[in-house]
Enzyme design. Structure first.
Site, PDB file in Angstrom:
ATOM      1  N   GLU A  37       5.887   4.665  -7.160  1.00  0.00           N
ATOM      2  CA  GLU A  37       5.804   4.525  -5.699  1.00  0.00           C
ATOM      3  C   GLU A  37       7.152   4.037  -5.186  1.00  0.00           C
ATOM      4  O   GLU A  37       8.130   3.984  -5.921  1.00  0.00           O
ATOM      5  CB  GLU A  37       4.713   3.509  -5.331  1.00  0.00           C
ATOM      6  CG  GLU A  37       4.939   2.122  -5.938  1.00  0.00           C
ATOM      7  CD  GLU A  37       3.817   1.150  -5.655  1.00  0.00           C
ATOM      8  OE1 GLU A  37       2.958   1.458  -4.804  1.00  0.00           O
ATOM      9  OE2 GLU A  37       3.802   0.069  -6.286  1.00  0.00           O
TER      10      GLU A  37
ATOM     11  N   ASP B  30       9.121  -5.812  -0.344  1.00  0.00           N
ATOM     12  CA  ASP B  30       9.496  -4.434   0.013  1.00  0.00           C
ATOM     13  C   ASP B  30      10.779  -4.371   0.836  1.00  0.00           C
ATOM     14  O   ASP B  30      10.803  -3.864   1.960  1.00  0.00           O
ATOM     15  CB  ASP B  30       8.358  -3.762   0.777  1.00  0.00           C
ATOM     16  CG  ASP B  30       7.044  -3.827   0.047  1.00  0.00           C
ATOM     17  OD1 ASP B  30       7.039  -3.623  -1.180  1.00  0.00           O
ATOM     18  OD2 ASP B  30       6.008  -4.088   0.691  1.00  0.00           O
TER      19      ASP B  30
END
Length: 462
Positions: free
Chosen positions: A219, A39
């Site tokens: 997402e 991430d």
């Protein structure tokens, strides 16, 4: 380091050792090898790139994401990354019970605001905000409570528009946004929480329709502006995820679907992905994660980078994941200033730890391990090498090579027992003169076991 854990005895381990050694010959991706990182959230501040990541633990619990803290790395050249260790844990939010997932940090008015998703002790998703006076922390809970609470409230991205208004986007399976107030730790309740209408024309056609979703958006949004156009990058299409983007004339839309940025990574991929983007020193970089490190996969991911160029019309081309990653450094490293030993272009075998007194340093050094530092500018040549080291054992040696692991030998630093693995001593050795820009290799030699700890180094022309 995970490489080391996989490379002991047995036929399988010998195979992995060969695979790892081959993997590192030309690799720059993944850019961090001492931990599994995911991430990516890059931020440029005062000429330095700060990379914030989530952290996949080595040991997975219940075969699911096992993530307890967030980490930070920095670079001034895009090829060497300095490890600042864990800068925040879910435990720093007293109301959280875990799941330190994807966040983003931004600078405003002399402070750094880090927006982070966690799960609450009483259940349910929430987004908190931490604050620090430094990009590398320490961070603390800014308000002592969640900023936002709701199902699917994960993966926040933050951007300050040209008029000074800050926006926060987030969400899975939906996409929401709010206007942040000037304090950056609350939002405009009158404007409210806006939910995007996820349609194909806005966020792409979703081939898999069996999950009660419409558009391809999944997402992990990443928001930025380039020229007069706003971009929203995101994982798309369902699992396994690819990367896609949409654009808009205004920060709140209307969004128009662009195209795929990166296909599903088939070799060394993970079933998730997460984009990040910066422009640094005139070049564009896409950050993402894969499962490419040995032992990696869907729950043990690693951050990678690809340089790219926008098309003339502002569209983003299809970007292929590579092992080479960033092949050209944005600047050269100055070896005549103190360099932290945890500043690494590539490594095999070592680990890093964080200590309250010494900060982050290199440890778990064994015979044959090495650190590569890229694009080191020796200028007219150095005469002496200095290093901060500590050893509770018989010690070992640091062989200093250039251009490759077995390249020209500049010198050898003999590291003896210093009276403790945290009893730091500055040692030095003479080196042969080398001029110009070279990759630098520290190759560690010695007996079995942990040889010594390594905190910093520098060269001198005296």
């Amino acid at each position: 380091m995970k490489f080391k854990a996989l490379t002991k005895t047995s036929a399988f381990a010998v195979f992995v050792l060969i695979e790892v050694s081959t993997f590192g010959l030309k690799a720059q991706n993944p850019i961090i090898q001492t931990n599994y990182t995911a991430d990516p959230a890059p931020m440029v501040h005062n000429g330095t790139v700060y990379l914030y990541t989530s952290h996949d633990e080595d040991n997975t619990v219940k075969n699911f994401f096992t993530m307890n803290d967030w980490r930070c790395y920095s670079s001034t050249d895009m090829v060497n990354w300095t490890d600042h260790g864990a800068i925040l844990s879910y435990k720093d939010f007293s109301w959280s019970r875990g799941d330190a997932w994807a966040g983003q940090c931004i600078h405003r008015n002399g402070k750094f605001y880090y927006y982070l998703p966690v799960n609450q002790k009483n259940g349910g998703n929430a987004i908190g905000v931490a604050v620090s006076d430094s990009p590398t922390g320490p961070f603390k809970d800014a308000i002592g409570a969640p900023l936002l609470v709701g199902y699917g409230y994960i993966d926040p991205t933050v951007y300050i528009d040209d008029d000074g208004q800050a926006y926060l986007y987030w969400g899975n399976p939906n996409l929401w946004h709010v206007k942040l107030n000037a304090d950056m730790v609350s939002y405009n309740k009158e404007y409210g929480i806006v939910k995007e209408d996820l349609k194909d024309k806005n966020f792409g056609f979703r081939a898999k329709k069996n999950d009660n979703r419409t558009a391809a958006y999944e997402e992990g949004p990443w928001l930025f502006k380039r020229n007069s156009l706003y971009y929203l990058l995101y994982p798309a299409g369902g699992v396994p995820e690819h990367l896609a983007y949409s654009t808009a004339p205004n920060i709140t839309g209307p969004w128009t679907y662009g195209d795929t940025i990166m296909h599903v990574i088939k070799e060394g991929g993970a079933f998730t992905n997460h984009p990040g983007y910066i422009e640094f020193k005139g070049k564009s970089y896409l950050f993402y994660h894969s499962g490419a490190l040995p032992g990696g996969g869907g729950f043990k991911r690693s951050v990678c980078i690809e340089p790219f160029k926008f098309n003339a019309d502002g569209s983003i081309p299809l970007i292929a994941p590579t092992k080479e990653g960033v092949t050209e450094s944005a600047s050269n490293l100055n070896p005549y200033k103190r360099v932290e030993a945890e500043t690494i272009g590539w490594e095999e075998g070592i680990e890093t730890v964080k200590d309250e007194n010494a900060g982050v340093y290199v440890t778990n050094i064994s015979n044959g391990d090495y650190i590569k530092v890229r694009s080191v500018d020796f200028g007219k040549g150095a005469k002496t090498f200095l290093a901060g080291v500590a050893s509770a054992s018989t010690g070992g040696k640091i062989e200093i090579h250039v251009d490759r692991k077995g390249g020209s030998l500049l010198g050898v630093l003999d590291v003896k027992n210093t009276g403790g693995d945290k009893n730091w001593k500055m040692l030095s050795c003479k080196v042969n003169v080398v001029k110009g820009v070279h990759d630098l290799y520290f190759v560690f030699k010695g007996a079995d076991g942990n040889l010594f700890n390594f905190d910093w180094w520098k060269f001198s022309n005296k």
